[in-house]
Design a protein around this motif. Structure first.
Motif, PDB file in Angstrom:
ATOM      1  N   PRO A 108       2.235 -18.174   5.859  1.00 41.00           N
ATOM      2  CA  PRO A 108       1.167 -17.188   6.047  1.00 41.00           C
ATOM      3  C   PRO A 108       1.670 -15.941   6.779  1.00 41.00           C
ATOM      4  O   PRO A 108       1.268 -14.826   6.450  1.00 41.00           O
ATOM      5  CB  PRO A 108       0.115 -17.929   6.881  1.00 41.00           C
ATOM      6  N   HIS A 109       2.548 -16.124   7.750  1.00 40.87           N
ATOM      7  CA  HIS A 109       3.084 -14.975   8.480  1.00 40.87           C
ATOM      8  C   HIS A 109       3.888 -14.064   7.544  1.00 40.87           C
ATOM      9  O   HIS A 109       3.762 -12.834   7.597  1.00 40.87           O
ATOM     10  CB  HIS A 109       3.955 -15.445   9.644  1.00 40.87           C
ATOM     11  N   GLN A 110       4.701 -14.641   6.685  1.00 39.79           N
ATOM     12  CA  GLN A 110       5.460 -13.846   5.719  1.00 39.79           C
ATOM     13  C   GLN A 110       4.515 -13.080   4.786  1.00 39.79           C
ATOM     14  O   GLN A 110       4.767 -11.923   4.449  1.00 39.79           O
ATOM     15  CB  GLN A 110       6.395 -14.738   4.899  1.00 39.79           C
ATOM     16  N   HIS A 111       3.435 -13.727   4.387  1.00 36.72           N
ATOM     17  CA  HIS A 111       2.463 -13.062   3.521  1.00 36.72           C
ATOM     18  C   HIS A 111       1.796 -11.898   4.252  1.00 36.72           C
ATOM     19  O   HIS A 111       1.662 -10.807   3.694  1.00 36.72           O
ATOM     20  CB  HIS A 111       1.412 -14.053   3.029  1.00 36.72           C
ATOM     21  N   LEU A 112       1.401 -12.133   5.482  1.00 43.18           N
ATOM     22  CA  LEU A 112       0.747 -11.086   6.263  1.00 43.18           C
ATOM     23  C   LEU A 112       1.674  -9.883   6.437  1.00 43.18           C
ATOM     24  O   LEU A 112       1.245  -8.734   6.267  1.00 43.18           O
ATOM     25  CB  LEU A 112       0.321 -11.642   7.619  1.00 43.18           C
ATOM     26  N   ILE A 113       2.925 -10.130   6.737  1.00 46.59           N
ATOM     27  CA  ILE A 113       3.892  -9.036   6.894  1.00 46.59           C
ATOM     28  C   ILE A 113       4.053  -8.289   5.574  1.00 46.59           C
ATOM     29  O   ILE A 113       4.082  -7.046   5.554  1.00 46.59           O
ATOM     30  CB  ILE A 113       5.254  -9.561   7.401  1.00 46.59           C
ATOM     31  N   SER A 114       4.137  -8.996   4.465  1.00 45.71           N
ATOM     32  CA  SER A 114       4.309  -8.311   3.167  1.00 45.71           C
ATOM     33  C   SER A 114       3.088  -7.465   2.815  1.00 45.71           C
ATOM     34  O   SER A 114       3.226  -6.366   2.273  1.00 45.71           O
ATOM     35  CB  SER A 114       4.628  -9.311   2.053  1.00 45.71           C
ATOM     36  N   VAL A 115       1.898  -7.943   3.150  1.00 44.26           N
ATOM     37  CA  VAL A 115       0.682  -7.160   2.904  1.00 44.26           C
ATOM     38  C   VAL A 115       0.696  -5.903   3.773  1.00 44.26           C
ATOM     39  O   VAL A 115       0.383  -4.800   3.307  1.00 44.26           O
ATOM     40  CB  VAL A 115      -0.590  -8.003   3.177  1.00 44.26           C
ATOM     41  N   ARG A 116       1.074  -6.049   5.030  1.00 43.56           N
ATOM     42  CA  ARG A 116       1.137  -4.899   5.932  1.00 43.56           C
ATOM     43  C   ARG A 116       2.188  -3.885   5.474  1.00 43.56           C
ATOM     44  O   ARG A 116       1.948  -2.679   5.516  1.00 43.56           O
ATOM     45  CB  ARG A 116       1.439  -5.364   7.354  1.00 43.56           C
ATOM     46  N   ILE A 117       3.333  -4.354   5.037  1.00 44.90           N
ATOM     47  CA  ILE A 117       4.390  -3.449   4.556  1.00 44.90           C
ATOM     48  C   ILE A 117       3.936  -2.740   3.287  1.00 44.90           C
ATOM     49  O   ILE A 117       4.164  -1.533   3.122  1.00 44.90           O
ATOM     50  CB  ILE A 117       5.712  -4.219   4.328  1.00 44.90           C
ATOM     51  N   ARG A 118       3.282  -3.453   2.399  1.00 44.59           N
ATOM     52  CA  ARG A 118       2.768  -2.835   1.160  1.00 44.59           C
ATOM     53  C   ARG A 118       1.792  -1.706   1.489  1.00 44.59           C
ATOM     54  O   ARG A 118       1.870  -0.615   0.923  1.00 44.59           O
ATOM     55  CB  ARG A 118       2.103  -3.910   0.288  1.00 44.59           C
ATOM     56  N   GLU A 119       0.900  -1.946   2.435  1.00 45.75           N
ATOM     57  CA  GLU A 119      -0.055  -0.911   2.835  1.00 45.75           C
ATOM     58  C   GLU A 119       0.664   0.237   3.538  1.00 45.75           C
ATOM     59  O   GLU A 119       0.325   1.412   3.329  1.00 45.75           O
ATOM     60  CB  GLU A 119      -1.130  -1.499   3.739  1.00 45.75           C
ATOM     61  N   ALA A 120       1.652  -0.077   4.355  1.00 47.41           N
ATOM     62  CA  ALA A 120       2.415   0.962   5.051  1.00 47.41           C
ATOM     63  C   ALA A 120       3.126   1.869   4.053  1.00 47.41           C
ATOM     64  O   ALA A 120       3.170   3.092   4.231  1.00 47.41           O
ATOM     65  CB  ALA A 120       3.423   0.327   6.006  1.00 47.41           C
ATOM     66  N   ARG A 121       3.647   1.295   2.996  1.00 52.92           N
ATOM     67  CA  ARG A 121       4.317   2.102   1.959  1.00 52.92           C
ATOM     68  C   ARG A 121       3.337   3.094   1.338  1.00 52.92           C
ATOM     69  O   ARG A 121       3.685   4.261   1.113  1.00 52.92           O
ATOM     70  CB  ARG A 121       4.913   1.196   0.884  1.00 52.92           C
ATOM     71  N   LYS A 122       2.120   2.638   1.072  1.00 51.11           N
ATOM     72  CA  LYS A 122       1.099   3.539   0.509  1.00 51.11           C
ATOM     73  C   LYS A 122       0.795   4.685   1.465  1.00 51.11           C
ATOM     74  O   LYS A 122       0.725   5.844   1.055  1.00 51.11           O
ATOM     75  CB  LYS A 122      -0.201   2.772   0.222  1.00 51.11           C
ATOM     76  N   LEU A 123       0.587   4.350   2.728  1.00 55.27           N
ATOM     77  CA  LEU A 123       0.228   5.374   3.711  1.00 55.27           C
ATOM     78  C   LEU A 123       1.375   6.348   3.958  1.00 55.27           C
ATOM     79  O   LEU A 123       1.158   7.557   4.090  1.00 55.27           O
ATOM     80  CB  LEU A 123      -0.214   4.724   5.019  1.00 55.27           C
ATOM     81  N   LEU A 124       2.593   5.842   4.015  1.00 55.82           N
ATOM     82  CA  LEU A 124       3.748   6.719   4.213  1.00 55.82           C
ATOM     83  C   LEU A 124       3.955   7.629   3.002  1.00 55.82           C
ATOM     84  O   LEU A 124       4.328   8.793   3.155  1.00 55.82           O
ATOM     85  CB  LEU A 124       5.010   5.899   4.492  1.00 55.82           C
ATOM     86  N   SER A 125       3.684   7.115   1.821  1.00 57.58           N
ATOM     87  CA  SER A 125       3.786   7.937   0.609  1.00 57.58           C
ATOM     88  C   SER A 125       2.761   9.062   0.618  1.00 57.58           C
ATOM     89  O   SER A 125       2.962  10.098  -0.012  1.00 57.58           O
ATOM     90  CB  SER A 125       3.607   7.079  -0.643  1.00 57.58           C
ATOM     91  N   ALA A 126       1.659   8.845   1.342  1.00 63.12           N
ATOM     92  CA  ALA A 126       0.625   9.876   1.478  1.00 63.12           C
ATOM     93  C   ALA A 126       0.915  10.796   2.666  1.00 63.12           C
ATOM     94  O   ALA A 126       0.035  11.531   3.112  1.00 63.12           O
ATOM     95  CB  ALA A 126      -0.742   9.229   1.629  1.00 63.12           C
ATOM     96  N   ASN A 127       2.146  10.728   3.183  1.00 65.70           N
ATOM     97  CA  ASN A 127       2.640  11.594   4.251  1.00 65.70           C
ATOM     98  C   ASN A 127       1.930  11.388   5.594  1.00 65.70           C
ATOM     99  O   ASN A 127       1.801  12.319   6.376  1.00 65.70           O
ATOM    100  CB  ASN A 127       2.591  13.065   3.837  1.00 65.70           C
ATOM    101  N   GLN A 128       1.499  10.175   5.870  1.00 68.34           N
ATOM    102  CA  GLN A 128       0.898   9.852   7.166  1.00 68.34           C
ATOM    103  C   GLN A 128       2.005   9.716   8.213  1.00 68.34           C
ATOM    104  O   GLN A 128       3.101   9.253   7.907  1.00 68.34           O
ATOM    105  CB  GLN A 128       0.123   8.536   7.081  1.00 68.34           C
ATOM    106  N   PRO A 129       1.749  10.083   9.463  1.00 66.38           N
ATOM    107  CA  PRO A 129       2.748   9.909  10.526  1.00 66.38           C
ATOM    108  C   PRO A 129       3.065   8.427  10.754  1.00 66.38           C
ATOM    109  O   PRO A 129       2.200   7.565  10.610  1.00 66.38           O
ATOM    110  CB  PRO A 129       2.074  10.498  11.761  1.00 66.38           C
ATOM    111  N   VAL A 130       4.296   8.157  11.137  1.00 68.54           N
ATOM    112  CA  VAL A 130       4.751   6.774  11.322  1.00 68.54           C
ATOM    113  C   VAL A 130       3.904   6.053  12.369  1.00 68.54           C
ATOM    114  O   VAL A 130       3.507   4.900  12.169  1.00 68.54           O
ATOM    115  CB  VAL A 130       6.252   6.740  11.704  1.00 68.54           C
ATOM    116  N   ALA A 131       3.598   6.699  13.473  1.00 63.84           N
ATOM    117  CA  ALA A 131       2.803   6.057  14.526  1.00 63.84           C
ATOM    118  C   ALA A 131       1.410   5.690  14.017  1.00 63.84           C
ATOM    119  O   ALA A 131       0.879   4.621  14.338  1.00 63.84           O
ATOM    120  CB  ALA A 131       2.693   6.966  15.743  1.00 63.84           C
ATOM    121  N   THR A 132       0.817   6.544  13.216  1.00 65.85           N
ATOM    122  CA  THR A 132      -0.508   6.282  12.643  1.00 65.85           C
ATOM    123  C   THR A 132      -0.451   5.097  11.690  1.00 65.85           C
ATOM    124  O   THR A 132      -1.305   4.208  11.728  1.00 65.85           O
ATOM    125  CB  THR A 132      -1.032   7.529  11.909  1.00 65.85           C
ATOM    126  N   VAL A 133       0.566   5.090  10.845  1.00 66.83           N
ATOM    127  CA  VAL A 133       0.728   3.992   9.884  1.00 66.83           C
ATOM    128  C   VAL A 133       0.935   2.677  10.613  1.00 66.83           C
ATOM    129  O   VAL A 133       0.338   1.658  10.255  1.00 66.83           O
ATOM    130  CB  VAL A 133       1.905   4.282   8.921  1.00 66.83           C
TER     131      VAL A 133
END
Length: 130
Positions: free
Chosen positions: A68-93
């Motif tokens: 479950p922890h690996q899944h949670l991290i992968s979901v968070r990373i997937r969302e982070a990739r979307k937000l970073l692609s939208a040019n969001q600041p790293v701290a915000t993401v």
């Protein structure tokens, strides 16, 4: 049929004959995907599945092939990739995706993608500007 229904039938038939456990795990996985940014412990996700923490981890790994922890991290990373692609600041993401600190977020992100969050955002912006 929907994704979760298809997943239910596949997992139920292949791995575990107890239908209620399959339903509980699918529900908990879906809950994790919706509430990935919340400050919830693994015990909280196990409670959502109505299972003890250790039984939840064991069954989740049996059903899905990762913890479950690996899944949670992968979901968070997937969302982070979307937000970073939208040019969001790293701290915000970092904050929006449920990571507790920028260094841990950076290390996990780099391990997953091969790039730091800032480098990924920069690369995504170059790709978007083409």
């Amino acid at each position: 049929m929907g994704f979760y229904s298809d997943q239910f039938h596949q997992l139920n038939g292949e791995l575990y004959p107890k239908e209620y456990l399959t339903r509980q795990l699918i529900q908990a996985r879906h809950f994790m995907e919706v509430h990935f940014a919340d400050n919830m412990s693994l015990a909280g996700f196990a409670r959502e599945a109505c299972l003890s923490k250790f039984h939840f981890i064991r069954l989740f790994k049996t059903y899905y092939g990762y913890t479950p922890h690996q899944h949670l991290i992968s979901v968070r990373i997937r969302e982070a990739r979307k937000l970073l692609s939208a040019n969001q600041p790293v701290a915000t993401v970092c904050a929006q995706c449920g990571f507790e600190s920028i260094p841990s977020f950076t290390a996990l992100f780099k391990r997953s993608t091969g790039l730091t969050p800032a480098a990924f955002r920069e690369q995504a912006q170059k790709s978007n500007n083409r």
